[in-house]
Scaffold this motif. Structure first.
Motif, mmCIF file in Angstrom:
data_model
loop_
_atom_site.group_PDB
_atom_site.id
_atom_site.type_symbol
_atom_site.label_atom_id
_atom_site.label_comp_id
_atom_site.label_asym_id
_atom_site.label_seq_id
_atom_site.Cartn_x
_atom_site.Cartn_y
_atom_site.Cartn_z
ATOM 1 N N TYR A 10 0.841 -1.185 0.000
ATOM 2 C CA TYR A 10 0.000 0.000 0.000
ATOM 3 C C TYR A 10 0.874 1.232 0.000
ATOM 4 C CZ TYR A 10 -3.851 -3.018 1.267
ATOM 5 O OH TYR A 10 -4.795 -3.995 1.281
ATOM 6 N N ASP A 11 0.479 2.239 -0.746
ATOM 7 C CA ASP A 11 1.176 3.508 -0.744
ATOM 8 C C ASP A 11 0.365 4.469 0.109
ATOM 9 O OD1 ASP A 11 2.562 5.798 -1.208
ATOM 10 O OD2 ASP A 11 2.552 5.635 -3.378
ATOM 11 N N VAL A 12 0.738 4.608 1.363
ATOM 12 C CA VAL A 12 -0.034 5.406 2.317
ATOM 13 C C VAL A 12 -0.045 6.875 1.910
ATOM 14 C CG1 VAL A 12 -0.157 6.118 4.745
ATOM 15 C CG2 VAL A 12 0.436 3.777 4.172
ATOM 16 N N GLU A 13 0.989 7.355 1.224
ATOM 17 C CA GLU A 13 1.036 8.753 0.815
ATOM 18 C C GLU A 13 -0.090 9.088 -0.157
ATOM 19 O OE1 GLU A 13 3.684 11.247 1.320
ATOM 20 O OE2 GLU A 13 5.471 10.069 1.621
ATOM 21 N N ASP A 14 -0.599 8.104 -0.880
ATOM 22 C CA ASP A 14 -1.707 8.342 -1.797
ATOM 23 C C ASP A 14 -3.017 8.524 -1.056
ATOM 24 O OD1 ASP A 14 -0.640 6.210 -4.560
ATOM 25 O OD2 ASP A 14 -0.103 8.256 -4.020
ATOM 26 N N ARG A 15 -3.003 8.351 0.244
ATOM 27 C CA ARG A 15 -4.179 8.559 1.098
ATOM 28 C C ARG A 15 -5.384 7.767 0.624
ATOM 29 N NH1 ARG A 15 -3.102 14.886 2.286
ATOM 30 N NH2 ARG A 15 -1.195 14.499 3.374
ATOM 31 N N GLY A 16 -5.236 6.458 0.608
ATOM 32 C CA GLY A 16 -6.362 5.626 0.289
ATOM 33 C C GLY A 16 -6.288 4.942 -1.055
ATOM 34 N N GLU A 17 -5.244 5.150 -1.788
ATOM 35 C CA GLU A 17 -5.112 4.487 -3.079
ATOM 36 C C GLU A 17 -4.157 3.306 -2.929
ATOM 37 O OE1 GLU A 17 -6.891 5.180 -5.733
ATOM 38 O OE2 GLU A 17 -7.858 6.789 -4.653
ATOM 39 N N PRO A 18 -4.688 2.104 -2.716
ATOM 40 C CA PRO A 18 -3.816 0.946 -2.558
ATOM 41 C C PRO A 18 -3.113 0.597 -3.858
ATOM 42 C CG PRO A 18 -6.094 0.262 -2.645
ATOM 43 C CD PRO A 18 -6.091 1.776 -2.637
ATOM 44 N N ALA A 19 -1.905 0.074 -3.737
ATOM 45 C CA ALA A 19 -1.110 -0.273 -4.906
ATOM 46 C C ALA A 19 -1.683 -1.469 -5.652
ATOM 47 C CB ALA A 19 0.324 -0.547 -4.483
ATOM 48 N N ASP A 20 -2.426 -2.335 -4.986
ATOM 49 C CA ASP A 20 -2.915 -3.556 -5.632
ATOM 50 C C ASP A 20 -4.437 -3.583 -5.796
ATOM 51 O OD1 ASP A 20 -3.600 -3.849 -3.000
ATOM 52 O OD2 ASP A 20 -2.630 -5.783 -2.738
ATOM 53 N N ASN A 21 -5.116 -2.437 -5.772
ATOM 54 C CA ASN A 21 -6.555 -2.307 -6.015
ATOM 55 C C ASN A 21 -7.437 -3.097 -5.054
ATOM 56 O OD1 ASN A 21 -6.165 -0.537 -8.154
ATOM 57 N ND2 ASN A 21 -5.851 -2.223 -9.575
ATOM 58 N N THR A 22 -7.045 -3.205 -3.800
ATOM 59 C CA THR A 22 -7.902 -3.795 -2.773
ATOM 60 C C THR A 22 -8.464 -2.659 -1.926
ATOM 61 O OG1 THR A 22 -6.048 -4.122 -1.274
ATOM 62 C CG2 THR A 22 -6.577 -5.945 -2.754
#
Length: 58
Positions: free
Chosen positions: A7-19
């Motif tokens: 998960y990329d926490v800096e994206d604030r809710g945009e998980p790296a693997d679409n979960t």
């Protein structure tokens, strides 16, 4: 600031693997010890305990 769970926490809710999205507690709490979450017409309190755990109360 990435984590080991893909998960990329800096994206604030945009998980790296679409979960399900992941939010940093620091982002949600913004320096406070409690936040309120409204869901289905009810207000819930999410608190950080002295031990650093999270407690959700209705």
């Amino acid at each position: 600031m990435g984590t080991s769970n893909n998960y990329d926490v800096e994206d604030r809710g945009e998980p790296a693997d679409n979960t399900a999205p992941v939010y940093s507690s620091a982002f949600l709490f913004k320096g406070t010890g409690e936040i309120r979450i409204e869901h289905a017409g009810f207000c819930y309190r999410l608190k950080i305990t002295r031990q650093g755990k999270l407690i959700l109360n209705k």
